[in-house]
Design a protein around this motif. Structure first.
Motif, mmCIF file in Angstrom:
data_model
loop_
_atom_site.group_PDB
_atom_site.id
_atom_site.type_symbol
_atom_site.label_atom_id
_atom_site.label_comp_id
_atom_site.label_asym_id
_atom_site.label_seq_id
_atom_site.Cartn_x
_atom_site.Cartn_y
_atom_site.Cartn_z
ATOM 1 N N THR A 74 15.168 6.353 -9.329
ATOM 2 C CA THR A 74 14.885 4.913 -9.518
ATOM 3 C C THR A 74 13.976 4.598 -8.588
ATOM 4 O O THR A 74 13.000 3.946 -8.826
ATOM 5 N N LEU A 75 14.348 4.880 -7.425
ATOM 6 C CA LEU A 75 13.434 4.372 -6.236
ATOM 7 C C LEU A 75 12.117 5.218 -5.952
ATOM 8 O O LEU A 75 11.059 4.321 -5.805
ATOM 9 N N GLY A 76 11.939 6.523 -6.493
ATOM 10 C CA GLY A 76 10.844 7.098 -6.588
ATOM 11 C C GLY A 76 10.002 6.594 -7.710
ATOM 12 O O GLY A 76 8.768 6.387 -7.493
ATOM 13 N N ILE A 77 10.525 6.297 -8.827
ATOM 14 C CA ILE A 77 9.574 5.502 -9.920
ATOM 15 C C ILE A 77 9.305 4.167 -9.697
ATOM 16 O O ILE A 77 8.080 4.022 -9.794
ATOM 17 N N SER B 75 -16.443 -5.198 0.991
ATOM 18 C CA SER B 75 -15.621 -3.975 1.312
ATOM 19 C C SER B 75 -15.541 -2.917 0.160
ATOM 20 O O SER B 75 -15.893 -3.222 -0.918
ATOM 21 N N SER B 76 -15.372 -1.613 0.721
ATOM 22 C CA SER B 76 -15.350 -0.458 -0.226
ATOM 23 C C SER B 76 -14.129 -0.756 -1.249
ATOM 24 O O SER B 76 -14.008 -0.161 -2.346
ATOM 25 N N SER B 77 -13.219 -1.381 -0.886
ATOM 26 C CA SER B 77 -11.830 -1.623 -1.570
ATOM 27 C C SER B 77 -12.064 -2.757 -2.439
ATOM 28 O O SER B 77 -12.333 -3.879 -1.908
ATOM 29 N N THR B 78 -11.512 -2.907 -3.588
ATOM 30 C CA THR B 78 -11.339 -4.125 -4.443
ATOM 31 C C THR B 78 -9.994 -4.489 -4.272
ATOM 32 O O THR B 78 -9.844 -5.871 -5.163
ATOM 33 N N THR B 79 -9.169 -3.976 -3.838
ATOM 34 C CA THR B 79 -7.754 -4.359 -3.968
ATOM 35 C C THR B 79 -7.593 -5.670 -3.159
ATOM 36 O O THR B 79 -8.280 -5.663 -2.233
ATOM 37 N N ALA B 80 -6.825 -6.799 -3.560
ATOM 38 C CA ALA B 80 -6.621 -8.073 -2.823
ATOM 39 C C ALA B 80 -5.924 -7.689 -1.439
ATOM 40 O O ALA B 80 -6.290 -8.081 -0.225
ATOM 41 N N VAL B 81 -4.748 -6.851 -1.302
ATOM 42 C CA VAL B 81 -4.173 -6.493 -0.207
ATOM 43 C C VAL B 81 -5.055 -5.850 0.743
ATOM 44 O O VAL B 81 -5.056 -6.394 2.152
ATOM 45 N N ALA B 82 -5.846 -4.916 0.510
ATOM 46 C CA ALA B 82 -6.635 -4.349 1.542
ATOM 47 C C ALA B 82 -7.862 -5.199 2.188
ATOM 48 O O ALA B 82 -8.060 -5.341 3.253
ATOM 49 N N ARG B 83 -8.377 -6.064 1.165
ATOM 50 C CA ARG B 83 -9.390 -6.770 1.689
ATOM 51 C C ARG B 83 -8.863 -7.976 2.492
ATOM 52 O O ARG B 83 -9.281 -8.489 3.403
ATOM 53 N N ALA C 37 2.800 1.408 -6.062
ATOM 54 C CA ALA C 37 1.526 2.127 -5.784
ATOM 55 C C ALA C 37 0.486 1.742 -6.903
ATOM 56 O O ALA C 37 -0.381 1.308 -6.463
ATOM 57 N N VAL C 38 0.733 2.116 -7.903
ATOM 58 C CA VAL C 38 -0.268 1.797 -9.246
ATOM 59 C C VAL C 38 -0.549 0.394 -9.175
ATOM 60 O O VAL C 38 -1.686 0.052 -9.415
ATOM 61 N N PHE C 39 0.350 -0.522 -9.248
ATOM 62 C CA PHE C 39 0.278 -1.934 -9.136
ATOM 63 C C PHE C 39 -0.785 -2.625 -7.983
ATOM 64 O O PHE C 39 -1.310 -3.110 -8.524
ATOM 65 N N TYR C 40 -0.450 -1.919 -7.083
ATOM 66 C CA TYR C 40 -1.253 -2.472 -5.731
ATOM 67 C C TYR C 40 -2.680 -1.734 -5.925
ATOM 68 O O TYR C 40 -3.378 -2.386 -5.411
ATOM 69 N N LEU C 41 -2.716 -0.542 -6.416
ATOM 70 C CA LEU C 41 -3.953 0.114 -6.648
ATOM 71 C C LEU C 41 -4.906 -0.862 -7.536
ATOM 72 O O LEU C 41 -6.054 -0.674 -7.218
ATOM 73 N N PRO D 276 5.744 -9.002 -4.789
ATOM 74 C CA PRO D 276 6.493 -8.207 -5.814
ATOM 75 C C PRO D 276 7.120 -6.850 -4.871
ATOM 76 O O PRO D 276 8.321 -6.432 -5.106
ATOM 77 N N ALA D 277 6.500 -6.596 -3.778
ATOM 78 C CA ALA D 277 6.878 -5.471 -3.075
ATOM 79 C C ALA D 277 8.294 -5.938 -2.145
ATOM 80 O O ALA D 277 9.247 -5.280 -2.027
ATOM 81 N N LEU D 278 8.072 -7.016 -1.678
ATOM 82 C CA LEU D 278 9.379 -7.682 -1.076
ATOM 83 C C LEU D 278 10.527 -7.704 -1.894
ATOM 84 O O LEU D 278 11.599 -7.350 -1.695
ATOM 85 N N ALA D 279 10.254 -8.266 -3.052
ATOM 86 C CA ALA D 279 11.341 -8.368 -4.069
ATOM 87 C C ALA D 279 11.912 -7.115 -4.551
ATOM 88 O O ALA D 279 13.009 -6.802 -4.661
#
Length: 653
Positions: A412-415, A263-271, A421-425, A299-302
């Motif tokens: 805080t929510l925005g940060i 796949s063009s994406s290397t992220t685990a979630v996308a694949r 987003a950076v984490f999952y990227l 992590p996103a659910l938490a």
């Protein structure tokens, strides 16, 4: 009799003779000077290797008998025996000390569950790209494991078996490796649940809960300073902490990852998401893909759960006022400012005031009571309309609207969303494997630690109750990791009994010794000497900490707490020093008892498991920079007391 005993007794006799020579003449010598003689003899006897608890007990009994005999020779023996029984019973009846065996039992269970090896390996791989990663992982592992156990010897010994060979093999200097292990292992003295804090709290009469809350941030600060030192050494002296090779940083991926289509994406979630929507892949069943995707999204659910709970907390409506209003306000003064009157209800008759007494109005359909002779009859009162009900009384009938979330919440929510987003990227399958390793080693231990300490700090449980739950958590962890058996339980209980008996007898001996010291007037003599120096609070604090620092060289923290804290604590009110703050400084200072030659017990623990070519002098040299960091930490805590006092003030003000 053995030669060592003869040598020790001869040294004691020589000290007695020397002290009598330098002390005042017999005509001027008081019982207080005898108390100082007892204090000197105890310190020397402990330094010579005599058992601390029984030395304190024996010296206390002999000098207590001397004090009673000088007052009433006929009752000296009886009063000495009564003192022994009363002091021993007071220690046994101390509820605070019940938590000590439970915390120790929890520590031994966690130690034997083999969690420290899993934790070190996962942190080592997770921090592979950090300069000095092995030493940093060692310090963090020691800090976490010290929080779970509080047993310095166990942490230093296990990390000496795991981390020292790995660091030496990677080319780390012996001094830095030894210093990181010994300094990190000593964090258990300060970081809760520390047995030292329980002992100090019981000795000084300070709340153990407040001590735990106060010691949390200083312990984290000290661990952070250790990590910063290692990073600086690795940055400016790479030969002392060389970076890991690419082979050592490589993470083995599971077989199903290789079966996934490119796949063009290397992220685990996308694949993983793409693989679930594609046709069935051989070697990668949907059940495996779903489980891996769920783990990756944890992590996103938490984060979503935490922010959801936070939103409900910050937008909760203000508590509705009750129907009770403040007495004495205009709303409750029924027109008469001189007293309280209940406003009449609508459709009823108001009770008129009668001069001199209260008169009941006539009921409709009945005859009115004739007036008293000599007193004019009052006309019937007209019907009164009820005044409008006060706002405070009607406020409870309407629902309170939810408040708007503050700006800080949205920031805080925005940060947090940006961080997610950076984490999952950059969340590749390699990082997913590291995350799974941390879930299997760090998170269960961290959850147990937070549950134990959180319940104590937030007042949900007493230290004893939290220690009992921690011991149960240790058993559950050992069962979960398939390390629990009868032999492990028996060994943990045996070691717990030994350590608890040592602490218990230390308290009994210390209590008898302190009573004898007070009977002889030694405490009054020291108080008079210190107060006569006309010290400022700063000067007294520096003097006390310097004495404790020097005592940490020949003595262990147990002797310093049980012998010298009863001498320092009575002086604190005169200098307006908070015993809680003094205890935090002492706890940080007493780590020198494990890092200062010639005793430096952590050095001997490490030497016992180190390779033969690692000398004791190399270990001592590696400990010295971390000792200097401890001194800097003590200065920072003294200059900025809020580091240790902010959390107790917020929670228990």
């Amino acid at each position: 009799m053995r030669k060592e005993i003869w040598f020790g007794l001869s040294i004691l006799v020589a000290i007695v003779i020397t002290m009598f020579v330098f002390l005042p003449a017999p005509a001027e010598m008081t019982s207080g000077h005898v108390g100082l003689l007892m204090l000197g003899l105890v310190v020397v006897a402990i330094m010579l290797g005599f058992p601390t608890a029984f030395t304190l007990m024996g010296m206390g009994v002999m000098f207590a008998w001397y004090a009673f005999h000088s007052r009433d020779p006929g009752q000296a023996v009886q009063m000495t025996l009564d003192l022994m029984v009363q002091r021993a019973y007071s220690v046994m009846a101390n509820d605070v000390l019940i938590s000590i065996p439970l915390f120790i039992f929890m520590g031994y269970l966690v130690e034997r569950a083999n969690l420290i090896e899993r934790l070190f390996k996962s942190l080592h791989i997770a921090m592979a790209r950090v300069p000095g990663s092995l030493a940093v992982a060692t310090i963090i592992t020691c800090a976490i494991f010290a929080t779970a156990t509080g047993i310095v010897g166990a942490v230093v010994t296990l990390m000496g078996l795991l981390a020292l060979p790995a660091m030496l093999k990677a080319g780390y200097s012996t001094q830095l490796s030894a210093g990181a292990i010994t300094a990190g292992g000593c964090l258990g003295i300060l970081i809760p649940p520390s047995v030292l804090l329980i002992v100090y709290g019981a000795t000084a009469g300070v709340s153990v809960v407040k001590l735990y809350a106060g010691a949390l941030f200083p312990g984290i600060m000290l661990a952070g300073m250790y990590v910063i030192y290692v990073l600086l050494v690795a940055k400016f002296k790479p030969s002392a902490a060389p970076p890991l090779s690419a082979e050592e940083r490589r993470v083995e991926l599971p077989t199903f990852v290789h079966a996934l289509p490119a796949s063009s994406s290397t992220t685990a979630v996308a694949r993983l998401a793409r693989a679930l929507t594609a046709p069935r892949i051989a070697g990668a069943p949907n059940r495996t893909l779903l489980s891996q995707l769920f783990i990756a999204l944890l992590p996103a659910l938490a984060f979503a759960v935490v922010m959801g709970i936070g939103y409900r907390a910050v937008t909760a409506p203000a508590p509705a006022p009750t129907e009770m209003v403040e007495m004495g306000t205009e709303a409750t003064l029924g027109g008469d400012q001189g007293g309280l009157a209940e406003p009449p209800a609508e459709g009823q008759l108001a009770e008129p005031p009668v001069e001199g007494q209260l008169a009941e109005p006539p009921v409709e359909g009945q005859l009115a009571e004739p007036p008293v002779e000599g007193q004019p009859a009052e006309p019937p009162a007209p019907a009164a309309t009820a005044p409008p009900a006060p706002a405070a009384a009607t406020a409870t009938t309407t629902a309170q609207p939810a408040t708007a979330a503050p700006t800080s919440y949205w920031i805080t929510l925005g940060i947090g969303l940006a961080a997610m987003a950076v984490f999952y990227l950059f969340f590749t399958f390699a990082r997913l494997e590291i995350f799974k390793m941390l879930m299997g080693s760090l998170f269960p231990l961290a959850f147990m630690i937070l549950a134990v300490l959180g319940s104590i700090v937030f007042g949900l449980a007493t230290p004893t109750e939290a220690a009992a739950m921690g011991a149960l958590g240790g058993i559950i962890l050992a069962i979960a990791y398939r390390r629990f058996n009868y032999g492990m339980l028996k060994e943990s209980a045996h070691l717990t009994a030994k350590t608890t008996a040592m602490v218990c007898w230390l308290f009994v001996g210390s209590s008898i010794f302190s009573a004898a010291f007070a009977l002889l007037g030694g405490q009054e003599l020291i108080n008079g000497w210190v107060l006569g120096m006309d010290l400022t609070p700063v000067q007294f604090m520096i003097l006390a900490q310097v004495i404790i620092f020097l005592l940490g060289w020949p003595l262990e923290w147990t002797e310093i707490i049980v012998i010298f804290m009863p001498i320092f604590v009575p002086l604190l009110p005169h200098f307006n020093i908070d015993p809680l703050f003094f205890g935090l400084l002492v706890a940080m200072n007493l780590q020198t008892a494990f890092l200062s030659p010639p005793v430096a017990m952590s050095a001997f623990y490490l030497k016992g498991v180190a390779p033969p070519h690692v000398t004791l002098n190399q270990i001592f040299l590696g400990m010295l920079p971390f000792m200097a960091i401890q001194v800097v930490g003590i200065v920072l805590l003294y200059m900025f007391p809020a580091i240790g006092l902010w959390l107790p003030e917020v929670l228990y003000k």
